[in-house]
Design an enzyme around this catalytic site. Structure first.
Site, mmCIF file in Angstrom:
data_model
loop_
_atom_site.group_PDB
_atom_site.id
_atom_site.type_symbol
_atom_site.label_atom_id
_atom_site.label_comp_id
_atom_site.label_asym_id
_atom_site.label_seq_id
_atom_site.Cartn_x
_atom_site.Cartn_y
_atom_site.Cartn_z
ATOM 1 C CG ASP A 11 -2.148 -0.832 1.134
ATOM 2 O OD1 ASP A 11 -2.143 -1.836 0.229
ATOM 3 O OD2 ASP A 11 -2.849 -1.129 2.073
ATOM 4 C CG ASP A 49 -6.615 -0.111 1.096
ATOM 5 O OD1 ASP A 49 -6.634 -1.387 1.301
ATOM 6 O OD2 ASP A 49 -6.810 0.703 1.920
ATOM 7 C CG HIS A 51 -11.186 1.007 0.285
ATOM 8 N ND1 HIS A 51 -11.216 -0.304 0.658
ATOM 9 C CD2 HIS A 51 -10.465 1.621 1.027
ATOM 10 C CE1 HIS A 51 -10.365 -0.548 1.670
ATOM 11 N NE2 HIS A 51 -9.800 0.662 1.789
ATOM 12 C CG HIS A 55 -14.932 -0.159 1.814
ATOM 13 N ND1 HIS A 55 -14.364 -0.344 3.119
ATOM 14 C CD2 HIS A 55 -14.823 -1.360 1.194
ATOM 15 C CE1 HIS A 55 -13.584 -1.515 3.136
ATOM 16 N NE2 HIS A 55 -14.000 -2.171 2.042
ATOM 17 C CG HIS A 84 -8.711 5.402 2.815
ATOM 18 N ND1 HIS A 84 -9.528 5.268 3.663
ATOM 19 C CD2 HIS A 84 -7.776 4.305 2.539
ATOM 20 C CE1 HIS A 84 -9.589 3.761 4.340
ATOM 21 N NE2 HIS A 84 -8.401 3.164 3.522
ATOM 22 C CE LYS A 109 -3.934 -4.511 1.264
ATOM 23 N NZ LYS A 109 -4.482 -3.150 2.012
ATOM 24 C CB CYS A 154 -2.136 -2.890 5.452
ATOM 25 S SG CYS A 154 -3.693 -2.114 5.188
#
Length: 211
Positions: A11, A49, A51, A55, A84, A109, A154
């Site tokens: 990330d 990341d 999203h 989310h 974010h 993810k 993470c």
């Protein structure tokens, strides 16, 4: 590094670096270290990341909730975050200074609206897989070195899951940065070490590579 090792870079995105929507203080300072580490690995995986706007981890999607409060979901306690790394936005892009030209795989993810996902291996329900474990095992990789953001979320979840899945696991502490939310950084290191994760420094990678 031997062929059975991989570097997992977690990330390193605009959203988690200064100027991002969930910026970790000084997180951009580890990017040169990560770029330098890449020269020692034939196998490199990047996580991102990714999203949707709706989310479940976003505080704004819950009435009267603020970022960094918690709620209880079916799979356990969920920290609520500022919006974010929304899919397709500049906040979700990999940081422009990150230079990993030999990376073979990007794992996105957190793309399921109803489940958060800190780990590169398993989403927060501890059931939904990303496919990374299978990919690494198919490649004959049994040892992983982990760098990136954030150490206490993470990175830690990725490292602990890697151990649970049978990988020999190292976290490169001077190539990670933590949020340290209410002491979360210290707790994360305690949890990682208890799970069998080894804490090393960049100089240890150089020494290993010269053996």
């Amino acid at each position: 590094m031997q062929k059975n090792t991989a570097l997992i870079v977690v990330d390193v995105q605009n959203g988690f670096t200064p100027g991002g929507n969930l910026a970790v203080a000084n997180a951009d300072q580890i990017i040169p270290n990560i770029n330098q580490l890449a020269q020692y690995f034939d196998n490199i995986v990047i996580t991102q990341d990714w999203h949707p706007q709706n989310h479940v981890s976003f505080a704004e999607n819950h009435i009267a909730k603020q970022p960094f409060e918690t709620i209880e979901l079916e799979y356990g306690t969920q920290v609520l975050w500022p919006v974010h790394c929304v899919q397709g936005t500049s906040d979700a892009e990999l940081h422009p200074d990150l230079y990993l030209p030999t990376a073979q795989l990007v794992i996105r993810k957190g793309a399921h609206a109803h489940i958060d996902s800190y780990s590169a291996f398993l989403e927060a329900d501890q059931k939904t897989t990303t496919g990374l474990a299978g990919y690494l095992k198919e490649r004959g990789i049994d040892t992983v070195f982990i760098a990136g953001i954030a150490t206490d979320f993470c990175v830690a979840w990725t490292a602990i899951d890697a151990c649970k899945l049978g990988f020999k696991t190292y976290v490169i502490s001077d190539a990670t940065k933590g949020i340290d939310l209410h002491g979360s950084l210290q707790h994360a290191w305690q949890d990682m070490l208890a799970a069998g994760v080894k804490r090393i420094l960049m100089k240890d990678i150089v020494q290993l590579s010269s053996c």
